[in-house]
Each structure stands twice: as structure tokens, then as C-alpha cells.
Design an enzyme around this catalytic site. Sequence first.
Site, short mmCIF file in Angstrom:
data_model
loop_
_atom_site.label_atom_id
_atom_site.label_comp_id
_atom_site.label_asym_id
_atom_site.label_seq_id
_atom_site.Cartn_x
_atom_site.Cartn_y
_atom_site.Cartn_z
N GLY A 61 22.14 -32.49 -6.61
CA GLY A 61 22.51 -32.36 -8.01
C GLY A 61 22.95 -33.66 -8.62
O GLY A 61 22.57 -34.76 -8.17
N LEU A 64 27.78 -37.67 -8.79
CA LEU A 64 29.14 -37.45 -9.29
C LEU A 64 29.89 -38.74 -9.58
O LEU A 64 30.92 -38.71 -10.24
CB LEU A 64 29.93 -36.58 -8.30
N HIS A 83 16.59 -30.24 -18.34
CA HIS A 83 15.74 -29.15 -18.82
C HIS A 83 14.24 -29.49 -18.85
O HIS A 83 13.42 -28.67 -18.42
CB HIS A 83 16.18 -28.69 -20.22
N ASP A 138 23.80 -24.67 -13.74
CA ASP A 138 22.94 -25.18 -14.81
C ASP A 138 21.56 -25.48 -14.26
O ASP A 138 21.24 -25.14 -13.12
CB ASP A 138 23.58 -26.42 -15.49
O1 T3D Z 1 26.10 -34.57 -15.55
C1 T3D Z 1 25.22 -33.80 -15.83
O2 T3D Z 1 24.17 -34.24 -16.30
C2 T3D Z 1 25.43 -32.32 -15.62
C3 T3D Z 1 24.75 -31.79 -14.46
C4 T3D Z 1 25.42 -31.22 -13.42
C5 T3D Z 1 24.62 -30.61 -12.38
C6 T3D Z 1 25.22 -30.63 -10.97
O3 T3D Z 1 24.41 -30.72 -10.08
S1 T3D Z 1 26.91 -30.49 -10.67
C7 T3D Z 1 27.00 -30.44 -8.90
C8 T3D Z 1 26.99 -31.80 -8.29
N1 T3D Z 1 26.87 -31.78 -6.84
C9 T3D Z 1 27.88 -31.55 -6.01
O4 T3D Z 1 28.98 -31.26 -6.41
C10 T3D Z 1 27.59 -31.69 -4.53
C11 T3D Z 1 28.56 -32.68 -3.89
N2 T3D Z 1 28.22 -32.90 -2.51
C12 T3D Z 1 28.67 -32.10 -1.51
O5 T3D Z 1 29.33 -31.12 -1.72
C13 T3D Z 1 28.29 -32.51 -0.12
O6 T3D Z 1 27.81 -33.83 -0.15
C14 T3D Z 1 27.20 -31.60 0.51
C15 T3D Z 1 27.83 -30.25 0.88
C16 T3D Z 1 26.02 -31.38 -0.43
C17 T3D Z 1 26.63 -32.27 1.79
O7 T3D Z 1 27.70 -32.57 2.67
P1 T3D Z 1 27.47 -33.56 3.92
O8 T3D Z 1 28.72 -33.51 4.72
O9 T3D Z 1 26.19 -33.19 4.59
O10 T3D Z 1 27.24 -35.01 3.30
P2 T3D Z 1 28.36 -35.96 2.61
O11 T3D Z 1 28.96 -36.83 3.65
O12 T3D Z 1 29.25 -35.17 1.73
O13 T3D Z 1 27.41 -36.85 1.66
C18 T3D Z 1 26.69 -37.96 2.14
C19 T3D Z 1 26.79 -39.07 1.12
O14 T3D Z 1 26.23 -38.63 -0.12
C20 T3D Z 1 28.26 -39.42 0.85
O15 T3D Z 1 28.32 -40.81 0.54
P3 T3D Z 1 28.93 -41.84 1.64
O16 T3D Z 1 30.31 -41.34 1.99
O17 T3D Z 1 27.97 -41.78 2.80
O18 T3D Z 1 28.94 -43.16 0.94
C21 T3D Z 1 28.54 -38.62 -0.42
O19 T3D Z 1 29.58 -39.16 -1.18
C22 T3D Z 1 27.23 -38.74 -1.15
N3 T3D Z 1 27.05 -37.64 -2.09
C23 T3D Z 1 26.86 -36.33 -1.81
N4 T3D Z 1 26.74 -35.63 -2.92
C24 T3D Z 1 26.83 -36.52 -3.95
C25 T3D Z 1 27.04 -37.80 -3.42
N5 T3D Z 1 27.19 -38.88 -4.19
C26 T3D Z 1 27.13 -38.69 -5.53
N6 T3D Z 1 26.92 -37.49 -6.09
C27 T3D Z 1 26.77 -36.40 -5.36
N7 T3D Z 1 26.51 -35.21 -5.96
#
Ligand code: T3D
Length: 256
Positions: A61, A64, A83, A138
Site C-alpha cells: 500500500g 507511509l 483510482h 480504499d
Molecule cells: O496516501 C494515500 O495516497 C492514501 C492511500 C492509502 C492506502 C494505504 O495503503 S494505507 C496502508 C499502508 N500500509 C500499511 O500500513 C502497511 C505497513 N506495513 C506493515 O504493516 C508491515 O510491513 C507488513 C505486515 C506488511 C509486513 O511486515 P514484515 O515484518 O514482513 O516487514 P517489515 O519489516 O515491516 O517491512 C520491511 C521494510 O518495508 C521495512 O523497512 P526497513 O526497516 O527494512 O528499512 C518497513 O519499514 C518497510 N515498509 C513496510 N511497509 C511500508 C514500508 N515502508 C513504507 N511504507 C509502507 N507501507
Amino acid sequence: MTEVETSRDGSVMTITLNRPDVLNAFNAAMHRALGAALREARGDDVRAVVLTGAGRGFCVGQDLTEFREEPGDIGERLRGNYHPNVLAIRALEKPVIAAVNGPAAGAGVSFACACDVRIAADSATFVPAFINIGLVPDSGGSYFVSRLLGYARAFEWMTSGRRLTAAEAHAWGLVSEVVEADRLTARAAELASSLAGMPTRGIGMTKRLLDHAASATLDEQLELEAQLQSAATRTEDFREGVAAFLDKREPRFSGR
Ligand code: T3D
């Protein structure tokens, strides 16, 4: 590095989201590149599309880090960036397969569910992450997930933010198939190739009918079926299908 890579194998086009360091989170450049790839996929020479992610993630997604300061008007960003690509997947008159190779979260779940078929690696996970950060579904997440799972399960899952395993997603009918992670690419290619050999216009019109059925009355649906069946009889693949049946041979569909 390009945020989205495309490749071709015959009439199958693979679109790979390519920001592996952040599990292919969306940023503005990735939206633009995905839009360009989906426009390319409209060509008649493409008869099936695979959407997948580079590295160990499918798509998590929105990136963040862009929320750290000030989220801005998310509604405008959704309308402008998300969209058009969700609608472009639904408008493609050919099958689109999501090959979910790892975590799918937030709008990544929505995009997977916008595709016509989902197959998953056994290592894939599905997280309706919106609620975990105080947002609502969304990019069509509420539309597609409620249709795939039904209201009760969709509500329970999307308000819990719970991470589903690939096996659970399969048991719920969210994905149609789970394969060992190192077989996902080959299985997606095999499935796409098989679909690409089918009557592409018939598949495109079937997709249109199923989308229309979501909000049509029976009368309206019967009428669209009649119109599209007329259109189907004017395709080369209809003539080939009937001829092959009567000749007792395998059909050779051209997609025309
Ligand atoms: O703004 C707009 O336009 C509106 C739109 C909004 C739509 C959306 O999609 S809102 C939802 C956004 N997504 C999330 O909230 C998901 C966040 N991520 C997580 O919850 C977890 O990463 C997962 C459960 C998906 C996976 O977990 P895991 O343990 O396998 O991986 P991790 O260690 O959390 O992630 C690996 C890396 O990816 C990590 O970076 P690092 O520490 O290795 O430097 C993490 O920070 C990065 N990462 C994961 N998700 C995101 C991200 N970086 C930026 N944005 C993310 N969404």
C-alpha cells in the site's frame, strides 16, 4: 531503477512492482509507472497480464514515510493516483492474474483483489492494514473484499487488521491457489499462458458481465448478456471454436 518493470513472454505481459526495499509500497512514481504499464497492456498483442512484486513483498500500500509530516488531502491523492489504476485493471478486456509473492497490505490487498485471479506463494500474507493506522479501506478494498468474502467475514477481517496466511486466504476463497514460493513465477506463467490461449474477447466480455452483475437487475443483466453474446458470435474465435468442435480437433484461438 524503474518503479515498475514489464516483460513479455509471447502474449503474456508481466508487470512487476519494483520498490523491493519497502515491499513495493506505492509512491507517486510507482503510480505513474503502473499507469503506463496498464496502458501498454491494452494492446491486442497482450492476451493475459500477471501483476506481481519484486523481492519478498507483493505491495504494502501507500509508502507511509510520506505521512510522516502531513498527510495532505488523501482523498485527492486517491482520486488522482490510485483510482485510475484500479479502474484500468477492471477495464482491461483480458485476464489479470495477481501473483502474490509476499506481504500484501492496505492498498496492496485492494490491488490484488482488483485482479481477476489471485494465486499466492505459501509465504504470502494479507493484511488489511488500513485500520491499524486509523484509516478506512480504499482503492476498492471495501468493494472487492466484501464481494469476495461476503459482508460478515469482510467486516471482521477489515476491522481487525489481522494478518492472514496464504493458507487462510485460500480457505476463505480470497486466493484460488497456493503454491510453494519458488514455484509461484512458473505457475503464474503457466496459468497466464493457458488463459492467453483462450478466446480473449470472450474472456473480456465475461469480465464485463460479472462486473455489471454486481449492481444490475436481472432484466439489465439479461439484456447485457444478449448484447455481448451477439458481439461474441461476431468474433473469429467463435467461428474457430465451432469449426474445431465439428472437426473434432483442438481449437486455435487468435484472440480476435
Ligand atoms: O496516501 C494515500 O495516497 C492514501 C492511500 C492509502 C492506502 C494505504 O495503503 S494505507 C496502508 C499502508 N500500509 C500499511 O500500513 C502497511 C505497513 N506495513 C506493515 O504493516 C508491515 O510491513 C507488513 C505486515 C506488511 C509486513 O511486515 P514484515 O515484518 O514482513 O516487514 P517489515 O519489516 O515491516 O517491512 C520491511 C521494510 O518495508 C521495512 O523497512 P526497513 O526497516 O527494512 O528499512 C518497513 O519499514 C518497510 N515498509 C513496510 N511497509 C511500508 C514500508 N515502508 C513504507 N511504507 C509502507 N507501507
